[in-house]
Design a protein around this motif. Structure first.
Motif, PDB file in Angstrom:
ATOM      1  N   LYS A 135       0.822  -1.215   0.000  1.00 44.74           N
ATOM      2  CA  LYS A 135       0.000   0.000   0.000  1.00 44.74           C
ATOM      3  C   LYS A 135       0.853   1.261   0.000  1.00 44.74           C
ATOM      4  CE  LYS A 135      -4.079   2.150   2.043  1.00 44.74           C
ATOM      5  NZ  LYS A 135      -5.146   2.047   3.063  1.00 44.74           N
ATOM      6  N   ASN A 136       1.909   1.302   0.823  1.00 39.57           N
ATOM      7  CA  ASN A 136       2.761   2.487   0.841  1.00 39.57           C
ATOM      8  C   ASN A 136       3.489   2.664  -0.478  1.00 39.57           C
ATOM      9  OD1 ASN A 136       2.013   3.346   3.363  1.00 39.57           O
ATOM     10  ND2 ASN A 136       3.917   2.803   4.381  1.00 39.57           N
ATOM     11  N   GLY A 137       3.896   1.559  -1.095  1.00 39.44           N
ATOM     12  CA  GLY A 137       4.509   1.649  -2.420  1.00 39.44           C
ATOM     13  C   GLY A 137       3.547   2.230  -3.433  1.00 39.44           C
ATOM     14  N   ALA A 138       2.285   1.841  -3.327  1.00 38.31           N
ATOM     15  CA  ALA A 138       1.256   2.377  -4.223  1.00 38.31           C
ATOM     16  C   ALA A 138       1.039   3.865  -3.967  1.00 38.31           C
ATOM     17  CB  ALA A 138      -0.047   1.608  -4.037  1.00 38.31           C
ATOM     18  N   ARG A 139       1.076   4.267  -2.691  1.00 43.65           N
ATOM     19  CA  ARG A 139       0.922   5.690  -2.357  1.00 43.65           C
ATOM     20  C   ARG A 139       2.066   6.508  -2.952  1.00 43.65           C
ATOM     21  NH1 ARG A 139       0.395   6.065   3.965  1.00 43.65           N
ATOM     22  NH2 ARG A 139       0.363   8.311   3.504  1.00 43.65           N
ATOM     23  N   ILE A 140       3.279   5.974  -2.875  1.00 46.23           N
ATOM     24  CA  ILE A 140       4.439   6.687  -3.420  1.00 46.23           C
ATOM     25  C   ILE A 140       4.336   6.791  -4.944  1.00 46.23           C
ATOM     26  CG2 ILE A 140       6.929   6.474  -3.834  1.00 46.23           C
ATOM     27  CD1 ILE A 140       7.115   5.412  -0.929  1.00 46.23           C
ATOM     28  N   LEU A 141       3.975   5.686  -5.608  1.00 46.30           N
ATOM     29  CA  LEU A 141       3.819   5.714  -7.066  1.00 46.30           C
ATOM     30  C   LEU A 141       2.742   6.712  -7.471  1.00 46.30           C
ATOM     31  CD1 LEU A 141       4.321   4.676  -9.925  1.00 46.30           C
ATOM     32  CD2 LEU A 141       2.729   2.805  -9.461  1.00 46.30           C
ATOM     33  N   TYR A 142       1.611   6.678  -6.785  1.00 47.63           N
ATOM     34  CA  TYR A 142       0.505   7.582  -7.097  1.00 47.63           C
ATOM     35  C   TYR A 142       0.912   9.035  -6.874  1.00 47.63           C
ATOM     36  CZ  TYR A 142      -4.498   8.872  -7.363  1.00 47.63           C
ATOM     37  OH  TYR A 142      -5.708   9.403  -7.721  1.00 47.63           O
ATOM     38  N   ALA A 143       1.601   9.299  -5.741  1.00 47.29           N
ATOM     39  CA  ALA A 143       2.032  10.665  -5.436  1.00 47.29           C
ATOM     40  C   ALA A 143       3.018  11.164  -6.490  1.00 47.29           C
ATOM     41  CB  ALA A 143       2.668  10.713  -4.051  1.00 47.29           C
ATOM     42  N   ASP A 144       3.898  10.304  -6.955  1.00 43.00           N
ATOM     43  CA  ASP A 144       4.876  10.688  -7.975  1.00 43.00           C
ATOM     44  C   ASP A 144       4.178  11.019  -9.286  1.00 43.00           C
ATOM     45  OD1 ASP A 144       7.549  11.157  -8.693  1.00 43.00           O
ATOM     46  OD2 ASP A 144       7.729   9.186  -9.617  1.00 43.00           O
ATOM     47  N   LEU A 145       3.196  10.195  -9.660  1.00 46.18           N
ATOM     48  CA  LEU A 145       2.444  10.450 -10.892  1.00 46.18           C
ATOM     49  C   LEU A 145       1.634  11.739 -10.793  1.00 46.18           C
ATOM     50  CD1 LEU A 145       1.229   6.793 -11.546  1.00 46.18           C
ATOM     51  CD2 LEU A 145       2.842   8.075 -12.960  1.00 46.18           C
ATOM     52  N   LEU A 146       1.055  11.981  -9.630  1.00 51.88           N
ATOM     53  CA  LEU A 146       0.299  13.224  -9.431  1.00 51.88           C
ATOM     54  C   LEU A 146       1.219  14.433  -9.547  1.00 51.88           C
ATOM     55  CD1 LEU A 146      -2.004  12.172  -6.434  1.00 51.88           C
ATOM     56  CD2 LEU A 146      -2.756  12.707  -8.762  1.00 51.88           C
ATOM     57  N   SER A 147       2.421  14.319  -8.991  1.00 51.01           N
ATOM     58  CA  SER A 147       3.390  15.416  -9.089  1.00 51.01           C
ATOM     59  C   SER A 147       3.759  15.681 -10.541  1.00 51.01           C
ATOM     60  CB  SER A 147       4.649  15.080  -8.283  1.00 51.01           C
ATOM     61  OG  SER A 147       5.607  16.117  -8.387  1.00 51.01           O
ATOM     62  N   ASP A 148       4.004  14.616 -11.289  1.00 48.13           N
ATOM     63  CA  ASP A 148       4.420  14.753 -12.688  1.00 48.13           C
ATOM     64  C   ASP A 148       3.305  15.239 -13.597  1.00 48.13           C
ATOM     65  OD1 ASP A 148       6.943  13.930 -11.986  1.00 48.13           O
ATOM     66  OD2 ASP A 148       6.723  11.884 -12.747  1.00 48.13           O
ATOM     67  N   THR A 149       2.061  15.162 -13.115  1.00 47.32           N
ATOM     68  CA  THR A 149       0.922  15.627 -13.928  1.00 47.32           C
ATOM     69  C   THR A 149       0.298  16.911 -13.370  1.00 47.32           C
ATOM     70  OG1 THR A 149      -0.505  14.057 -12.725  1.00 47.32           O
ATOM     71  CG2 THR A 149       0.358  13.350 -14.853  1.00 47.32           C
ATOM     72  N   GLY A 150       1.025  17.582 -12.459  1.00 49.00           N
ATOM     73  CA  GLY A 150       0.601  18.916 -12.018  1.00 49.00           C
ATOM     74  C   GLY A 150      -0.298  18.980 -10.810  1.00 49.00           C
ATOM     75  N   SER A 151      -0.612  17.837 -10.193  1.00 52.27           N
ATOM     76  CA  SER A 151      -1.484  17.844  -9.009  1.00 52.27           C
ATOM     77  C   SER A 151      -0.623  17.830  -7.739  1.00 52.27           C
ATOM     78  CB  SER A 151      -2.433  16.643  -9.043  1.00 52.27           C
ATOM     79  OG  SER A 151      -3.257  16.671 -10.179  1.00 52.27           O
ATOM     80  N   TYR A 152       0.074  18.940  -7.505  1.00 58.91           N
ATOM     81  CA  TYR A 152       1.073  18.986  -6.445  1.00 58.91           C
ATOM     82  C   TYR A 152       0.466  18.874  -5.047  1.00 58.91           C
ATOM     83  CZ  TYR A 152       3.285  21.081 -10.551  1.00 58.91           C
ATOM     84  OH  TYR A 152       3.716  21.328 -11.824  1.00 58.91           O
ATOM     85  N   SER A 153      -0.604  19.603  -4.811  1.00 60.08           N
ATOM     86  CA  SER A 153      -1.221  19.576  -3.482  1.00 60.08           C
ATOM     87  C   SER A 153      -1.791  18.197  -3.165  1.00 60.08           C
ATOM     88  CB  SER A 153      -2.330  20.630  -3.384  1.00 60.08           C
ATOM     89  OG  SER A 153      -1.792  21.923  -3.508  1.00 60.08           O
ATOM     90  N   GLU A 154      -2.418  17.575  -4.157  1.00 60.39           N
ATOM     91  CA  GLU A 154      -2.977  16.239  -3.958  1.00 60.39           C
ATOM     92  C   GLU A 154      -1.861  15.227  -3.692  1.00 60.39           C
ATOM     93  OE1 GLU A 154      -5.979  13.068  -6.234  1.00 60.39           O
ATOM     94  OE2 GLU A 154      -5.574  15.043  -7.118  1.00 60.39           O
ATOM     95  N   SER A 155      -0.748  15.408  -4.399  1.00 59.60           N
ATOM     96  CA  SER A 155       0.411  14.542  -4.197  1.00 59.60           C
ATOM     97  C   SER A 155       0.934  14.659  -2.767  1.00 59.60           C
ATOM     98  CB  SER A 155       1.519  14.916  -5.195  1.00 59.60           C
ATOM     99  OG  SER A 155       2.703  14.213  -4.926  1.00 59.60           O
ATOM    100  N   MET A 156       1.036  15.900  -2.280  1.00 61.10           N
ATOM    101  CA  MET A 156       1.519  16.125  -0.913  1.00 61.10           C
ATOM    102  C   MET A 156       0.574  15.510   0.111  1.00 61.10           C
ATOM    103  SD  MET A 156       4.374  17.808  -1.120  1.00 61.10           S
ATOM    104  CE  MET A 156       4.824  19.073   0.020  1.00 61.10           C
ATOM    105  N   SER A 157      -0.722  15.699  -0.100  1.00 60.79           N
ATOM    106  CA  SER A 157      -1.713  15.174   0.844  1.00 60.79           C
ATOM    107  C   SER A 157      -1.638  13.654   0.929  1.00 60.79           C
ATOM    108  CB  SER A 157      -3.121  15.595   0.426  1.00 60.79           C
ATOM    109  OG  SER A 157      -3.257  16.996   0.488  1.00 60.79           O
ATOM    110  N   LEU A 158      -1.395  13.017  -0.199  1.00 60.12           N
ATOM    111  CA  LEU A 158      -1.323  11.558  -0.232  1.00 60.12           C
ATOM    112  C   LEU A 158      -0.144  11.046   0.599  1.00 60.12           C
ATOM    113  CD1 LEU A 158      -2.619   9.019  -1.476  1.00 60.12           C
ATOM    114  CD2 LEU A 158      -1.072   9.282  -3.414  1.00 60.12           C
ATOM    115  N   LEU A 159       0.980  11.758   0.522  1.00 59.24           N
ATOM    116  CA  LEU A 159       2.164  11.354   1.284  1.00 59.24           C
ATOM    117  C   LEU A 159       2.038  11.682   2.770  1.00 59.24           C
ATOM    118  CD1 LEU A 159       4.993  12.525  -1.160  1.00 59.24           C
ATOM    119  CD2 LEU A 159       4.256  10.177  -0.748  1.00 59.24           C
TER     120      LEU A 159
END
Length: 214
Positions: A111-135
């Motif tokens: 699950k944590n690996g999935a959170r990191i992958l998702y947060a990285d993808l969100l960062s790379d697609t411009g969803s910075y705040s959502e990425s931070m919240s996920l981490l």
């Protein structure tokens, strides 16, 4: 047929039906358990392939596992993690990771690996705040990968406060993870970019004190 015989007949029919139905349920349960066990074996093989950077076979094993039990979030995550390395589009991989979280049936430690992958993808697609919240959501993830993504997000946000936060985090991360070259690489990339933009606008670049320290 007298009343007693009718009652006996009904009882026998009911008993036969219950035995038959019970057998059907037992068979179904047995098949479900067997399918899940096979899916879990596929998950282990897929994880091993992922660790060995054998992306194609990781996808194949994950897909095979999903044919036996498509409710296991770990299988979907492993497939997503392999596909991002096979140059699948970020949009496609994000949808896979979303599906893994929607299923919310984690059987291992992915699950944590999935959170990191998702947060990285969100960062790379411009969803910075959502990425931070996920981490940062409970339980907060602190690791080299997570800190790198946080730093990327802060730099990309671009405000004075966010950039200062990126520098502060980077100054700490480079000490905690001294051999991780991602931190100096991202530091020089963004700081040179800021310097060049300032000079292209005809202004004098003054290096901030924290940048000198880093």
């Amino acid at each position: 047929m007298n009343k007693k015989m009718k009652n006996a007949f009904v009882f026998v029919i009911s008993a036969v039906f219950m035995i038959f139905a019970g057998g059907m349920v037992a068979a179904q349960n047995s098949a479900a358990v067997a399918n899940r066990n096979t899916a879990l074996r596929c998950l282990k093989l897929a994880e091993n392939c992922l660790m060995g950077s054998d992306w194609s076979n990781a996808v194949k094993q994950a897909d095979l596992g999903l044919t036996y039990d498509d409710s296991i979030s770990d299988l979907i995550y492993v497939k997503a993690a392999a596909e991002i390395n096979l140059d699948k589009s970020k949009a496609e991989v994000i949808e896979l990771v979303k599906e893994a979280f929607a299923k919310n049936n984690w059987v291992g430690y992915n699950k944590n690996g999935a959170r990191i992958l998702y947060a990285d993808l969100l960062s790379d697609t411009g969803s910075y705040s959502e990425s931070m919240s996920l981490l940062d959501s409970n339980p907060l993830i602190y690791s080299a990968d997570a800190e790198f993504i946080r730093i990327k997000n802060f730099y990309r946000m671009g405000s004075e406060e966010a950039v200062n936060n990126a520098r502060l985090k980077l100054n700490t991360a480079r000490r905690v993870y001294p051999t991780d070259i991602r931190f100096p690489n991202i530091f020089f990339m963004f700081e040179y970019l800021f310097k060049n933009n300032i000079e292209l606008n005809g202004q004098n670049y003054v290096m901030p004190e924290i940048v000198k320290n880093i």
